[in-house]
Design a protein around this motif. Structure first.
Motif, PDB file in Angstrom:
ATOM      1  N   PRO A 118      99.159 -31.751 -12.502  1.00 12.58           N
ATOM      2  CA  PRO A 118     100.236 -30.830 -12.910  1.00 12.58           C
ATOM      3  C   PRO A 118     101.230 -31.446 -13.894  1.00 12.58           C
ATOM      4  CG  PRO A 118     100.752 -31.749 -10.776  1.00 12.58           C
ATOM      5  CD  PRO A 118      99.472 -32.385 -11.220  1.00 12.58           C
ATOM      6  N   THR A 119     100.880 -32.582 -14.498  1.00 13.60           N
ATOM      7  CA  THR A 119     101.777 -33.235 -15.450  1.00 13.60           C
ATOM      8  C   THR A 119     101.151 -33.202 -16.843  1.00 13.60           C
ATOM      9  OG1 THR A 119     100.889 -35.499 -15.388  1.00 13.60           O
ATOM     10  CG2 THR A 119     102.347 -34.828 -13.573  1.00 13.60           C
ATOM     11  N   SER A 120     101.879 -33.693 -17.806  1.00 10.88           N
ATOM     12  CA  SER A 120     101.359 -33.744 -19.179  1.00 10.88           C
ATOM     13  C   SER A 120     100.760 -35.114 -19.507  1.00 10.88           C
ATOM     14  CB  SER A 120     102.482 -33.436 -20.171  1.00 10.88           C
ATOM     15  OG  SER A 120     103.541 -34.381 -20.040  1.00 10.88           O
ATOM     16  N   ALA A 121     100.670 -36.007 -18.504  1.00 13.74           N
ATOM     17  CA  ALA A 121     100.158 -37.358 -18.751  1.00 13.74           C
ATOM     18  C   ALA A 121      98.661 -37.326 -19.040  1.00 13.74           C
ATOM     19  CB  ALA A 121     100.448 -38.256 -17.552  1.00 13.74           C
ATOM     20  N   LYS A 122      98.260 -38.044 -20.072  1.00 14.27           N
ATOM     21  CA  LYS A 122      96.853 -38.174 -20.437  1.00 14.27           C
ATOM     22  C   LYS A 122      96.207 -39.233 -19.548  1.00 14.27           C
ATOM     23  CE  LYS A 122      93.997 -39.466 -24.444  1.00 14.27           C
ATOM     24  NZ  LYS A 122      94.040 -39.845 -25.888  1.00 14.27           N
ATOM     25  N   VAL A 123      95.052 -38.915 -18.967  1.00  3.98           N
ATOM     26  CA  VAL A 123      94.377 -39.841 -18.064  1.00  3.98           C
ATOM     27  C   VAL A 123      93.340 -40.653 -18.832  1.00  3.98           C
ATOM     28  CG1 VAL A 123      92.949 -40.086 -15.991  1.00  3.98           C
ATOM     29  CG2 VAL A 123      94.728 -38.311 -16.094  1.00  3.98           C
ATOM     30  N   VAL A 124      93.403 -41.967 -18.675  1.00  2.00           N
ATOM     31  CA  VAL A 124      92.408 -42.891 -19.219  1.00  2.00           C
ATOM     32  C   VAL A 124      91.845 -43.683 -18.043  1.00  2.00           C
ATOM     33  CG1 VAL A 124      91.995 -44.857 -20.744  1.00  2.00           C
ATOM     34  CG2 VAL A 124      93.622 -43.071 -21.426  1.00  2.00           C
ATOM     35  N   PHE A 125      90.534 -43.775 -17.954  1.00  2.00           N
ATOM     36  CA  PHE A 125      89.888 -44.505 -16.865  1.00  2.00           C
ATOM     37  C   PHE A 125      89.040 -45.625 -17.447  1.00  2.00           C
ATOM     38  CE2 PHE A 125      85.726 -44.359 -14.315  1.00  2.00           C
ATOM     39  CZ  PHE A 125      86.075 -45.454 -13.526  1.00  2.00           C
ATOM     40  N   ASN A 144      82.613 -36.306  -9.449  1.00  2.00           N
ATOM     41  CA  ASN A 144      82.729 -37.177 -10.621  1.00  2.00           C
ATOM     42  C   ASN A 144      82.500 -36.464 -11.951  1.00  2.00           C
ATOM     43  OD1 ASN A 144      83.437 -39.269  -9.000  1.00  2.00           O
ATOM     44  ND2 ASN A 144      81.627 -40.529  -9.403  1.00  2.00           N
ATOM     45  N   PRO A 145      81.476 -35.610 -12.068  1.00  2.00           N
ATOM     46  CA  PRO A 145      81.327 -34.884 -13.342  1.00  2.00           C
ATOM     47  C   PRO A 145      82.532 -33.999 -13.663  1.00  2.00           C
ATOM     48  CG  PRO A 145      79.272 -34.818 -12.110  1.00  2.00           C
ATOM     49  CD  PRO A 145      80.312 -35.389 -11.187  1.00  2.00           C
ATOM     50  N   VAL A 146      83.159 -33.427 -12.625  1.00  2.00           N
ATOM     51  CA  VAL A 146      84.344 -32.605 -12.855  1.00  2.00           C
ATOM     52  C   VAL A 146      85.513 -33.471 -13.317  1.00  2.00           C
ATOM     53  CG1 VAL A 146      86.031 -31.066 -11.775  1.00  2.00           C
ATOM     54  CG2 VAL A 146      83.604 -30.879 -11.172  1.00  2.00           C
ATOM     55  N   MET A 147      85.731 -34.600 -12.622  1.00  2.00           N
ATOM     56  CA  MET A 147      86.791 -35.514 -13.032  1.00  2.00           C
ATOM     57  C   MET A 147      86.570 -36.010 -14.455  1.00  2.00           C
ATOM     58  SD  MET A 147      87.312 -37.726  -9.509  1.00  2.00           S
ATOM     59  CE  MET A 147      88.326 -38.962 -10.305  1.00  2.00           C
ATOM     60  N   ALA A 148      85.303 -36.330 -14.757  1.00  2.00           N
ATOM     61  CA  ALA A 148      84.982 -36.824 -16.101  1.00  2.00           C
ATOM     62  C   ALA A 148      85.257 -35.765 -17.162  1.00  2.00           C
ATOM     63  CB  ALA A 148      83.526 -37.260 -16.156  1.00  2.00           C
ATOM     64  N   LEU A 149      84.938 -34.508 -16.842  1.00  2.00           N
ATOM     65  CA  LEU A 149      85.143 -33.417 -17.793  1.00  2.00           C
ATOM     66  C   LEU A 149      86.608 -33.292 -18.188  1.00  2.00           C
ATOM     67  CD1 LEU A 149      83.923 -30.962 -19.300  1.00  2.00           C
ATOM     68  CD2 LEU A 149      84.409 -29.601 -17.243  1.00  2.00           C
ATOM     69  N   PHE A 150      87.499 -33.519 -17.218  1.00  2.00           N
ATOM     70  CA  PHE A 150      88.936 -33.362 -17.475  1.00  2.00           C
ATOM     71  C   PHE A 150      89.656 -34.705 -17.588  1.00  2.00           C
ATOM     72  CE2 PHE A 150      87.615 -29.378 -15.478  1.00  2.00           C
ATOM     73  CZ  PHE A 150      88.101 -28.468 -16.393  1.00  2.00           C
ATOM     74  N   THR A 151      88.911 -35.746 -17.915  1.00  2.00           N
ATOM     75  CA  THR A 151      89.496 -37.046 -18.243  1.00  2.00           C
ATOM     76  C   THR A 151      89.262 -37.297 -19.730  1.00  2.00           C
ATOM     77  OG1 THR A 151      89.107 -37.946 -16.022  1.00  2.00           O
ATOM     78  CG2 THR A 151      89.437 -39.542 -17.802  1.00  2.00           C
ATOM     79  N   PRO A 152      90.299 -37.322 -20.536  1.00  2.00           N
ATOM     80  CA  PRO A 152      90.118 -37.445 -21.988  1.00  2.00           C
ATOM     81  C   PRO A 152      89.352 -38.677 -22.435  1.00  2.00           C
ATOM     82  CG  PRO A 152      92.348 -36.732 -21.480  1.00  2.00           C
ATOM     83  CD  PRO A 152      91.711 -37.092 -20.169  1.00  2.00           C
ATOM     84  N   SER A 153      89.555 -39.821 -21.730  1.00  2.00           N
ATOM     85  CA  SER A 153      88.912 -41.062 -22.175  1.00  2.00           C
ATOM     86  C   SER A 153      88.405 -41.863 -20.981  1.00  2.00           C
ATOM     87  CB  SER A 153      89.888 -41.919 -22.988  1.00  2.00           C
ATOM     88  OG  SER A 153      90.272 -41.260 -24.175  1.00  2.00           O
ATOM     89  N   ILE A 176      81.492 -41.610 -22.108  1.00  2.00           N
ATOM     90  CA  ILE A 176      81.870 -43.017 -21.908  1.00  2.00           C
ATOM     91  C   ILE A 176      81.772 -43.787 -23.221  1.00  2.00           C
ATOM     92  CG2 ILE A 176      81.451 -45.090 -20.542  1.00  2.00           C
ATOM     93  CD1 ILE A 176      79.776 -43.276 -18.637  1.00  2.00           C
ATOM     94  N   GLN A 177      82.808 -44.537 -23.540  1.00  2.00           N
ATOM     95  CA  GLN A 177      82.749 -45.457 -24.659  1.00  2.00           C
ATOM     96  C   GLN A 177      82.926 -46.882 -24.147  1.00  2.00           C
ATOM     97  OE1 GLN A 177      86.855 -43.995 -26.363  1.00  2.00           O
ATOM     98  NE2 GLN A 177      86.404 -45.964 -27.315  1.00  2.00           N
ATOM     99  N   VAL A 178      82.417 -47.826 -24.901  1.00  2.00           N
ATOM    100  CA  VAL A 178      82.494 -49.235 -24.512  1.00  2.00           C
ATOM    101  C   VAL A 178      83.583 -49.936 -25.317  1.00  2.00           C
ATOM    102  CG1 VAL A 178      81.281 -51.453 -24.479  1.00  2.00           C
ATOM    103  CG2 VAL A 178      80.077 -49.356 -23.820  1.00  2.00           C
TER     104      VAL A 178
END
Length: 398
Positions: A118-125, A144-153, A176-178
């Motif tokens: 519910p925040t405007s913070a961008k999530v990076v994992f 995990n696929p759902v979390m990944a879909l809504f995780t920008p990076s 996923i990027q390396v």
């Protein structure tokens, strides 16, 4: 007021980007070193960083950063799924007005992702490594696929780690990027290195191999000891230096005694700043069952030191076999010993591999390169490469 009068007389400054690093703790380890490099490197780009530890304690690297003025917080995660922790993280994100929450490892990602919804913070994992042996987590197949879909990076620290995320965590490969871990190069001081040898009772002309690592089953130092036993039978001038502490220490001490090597295998315990101990070695050894991007391997490369390492995880992506070091199959003591002996007998090869290792380090594994790539992910407010922010003296001094 006229248009002319309404014009600003000074250049307006941009609001600094604010990043919250979410992690287990800031103890001694590769993940913690990466966070430290990011926090310190981002400061040169006017990025404001804070750290939040969820395991109830901060740790020595965190304490050091606190002393330098970096805010480091801690929450105590409860057993089971801790809903209160999500609320606490969310409150911290909102009050701190963070633009990015950078989650290090899977569990912080899960809590950080839910807290940021519910925040405007961008999530990076960032996934920093995998357990050994790795395993499927079928319970995560749906979430995990759902979390990944809504995780920008989503970032993996090696291609091997990326493959594991796809295989075992069901995260889409295209998400996923390396980004390889990076560190500031260490500075060699031969006088201090010789003092270390003298203090440990190592003869001046001895051949020293060693490691800087947690003494842990996954690091497989037992195999390293078996290999050193074979080496020492042929090369009686050799010493093995083990810098670090951990749950396997008693077992390894016992093995060294059993092999008759107690006087030639030196356990230093934990050393807070082991650069001179590392520089006291002629070859760096890494015998792990699995690795992501070994920070101590990178440190050895920055000191122009060749390595003998197992062909696991990210090691083959760091070491070019027979160019910057020697790779052998995991848990194979005999070829591991042969690799060490090859470098022992050929000082010219050892030196050339060391120089090649430093060139590879500068090109691919510097802190500058890592920080630059992460700032692009965050939404870098200043596109100037990190290294251009540093003075000539700073670059020379690492």
């Amino acid at each position: 007021m006229t248009v002319e009068q309404s014009k600003p007389t000074t250049k307006q400054t941009k609001t600094p980007l604010r990043v919250l690093h979410l992690t287990f703790n800031m103890g001694i380890g590769g993940t913690e070193q990466v966070i430290r490099q990011l926090v310190q490197g981002m400061a040169a780009k006017s990025v404001e960083s804070e750290i939040l530890c969820i395991d109830g304690h901060i740790g020595p690297i965190g304490e050091t950063l606190q002393q330098s003025g970096v805010p480091v917080h801690k929450f105590a995660r409860k057993q089971g799924f801790d809903w209160a922790l999500i609320k606490a993280i969310r409150k911290h994100l909102k009050e701190g007005r963070f633009d990015v929450v950078h989650c290090h490892q899977y569990t912080p990602w899960m809590y950080g992702w839910l807290a940021a919804l519910p925040t405007s913070a961008k999530v990076v994992f960032t996934e920093h490594g995998r357990f050994y042996p790795d395993r499927y987590r079928y319970k995560a197949m749906l979430i995990n696929p759902v979390m990944a879909l809504f995780t920008p990076s989503i970032v993996a620290i090696s291609e091997a780690t990326k493959d594991a995320l796809v295989k075992y965590e069901f995260i889409p490969k295209h998400k996923i990027q390396v980004i390889y871990n990076g560190i500031a190069p260490l500075v060699r001081d031969d006088e201090e290195a010789q003092k270390v040898r003298d203090s440990l009772g190592i003869p001046k002309n001895a051949f020293v191999v060693g490691t800087v690592s947690r003494l842990d089953p996954v690091k497989n130092q037992a195999m390293m000891l078996r290999a050193f036993k074979q080496l020492s039978e042929k090369q009686p001038d050799s010493y093995l230096l083990m810098v670090g502490d951990g749950p396997d220490k008693a077992k390894l001490l016992s093995l060294a005694g059993e092999y008759g090597l107690s006087e030639r295998v030196i356990f230093t315990g934990f050393i807070n700043s082991p650069v001179h101990y590392l520089a006291a070695m002629d070859i760096f050894l890494l015998s792990s069952h699995t690795e992501g991007t070994s920070m101590t391997l990178l440190e050895a490369m920055s000191l122009e030191m060749p390595a003998v390492a197992t062909r696991v995880g990210g090691n083959p992506e760091i070491i070019e076999d027979n160019v910057t070091g020697i790779l052998v199959e995991p848990d194979m003591a005999y070829p591991f010993a042969e690799g060490i002996e090859q470098l022992h007998q050929n000082s010219i090869l050892r030196k050339s591999m060391g120089k090649a290792a430093r060139l590879t380090f500068d090109k691919r594994f510097s802190a500058d390169a890592m920080v630059y790539q992460y700032t692009k992910i965050y939404g870098d407010p200043d596109p100037t490469p990190y290294s251009l922010h540093r003075s000539t003296d700073e670059i020379k001094n690492g």
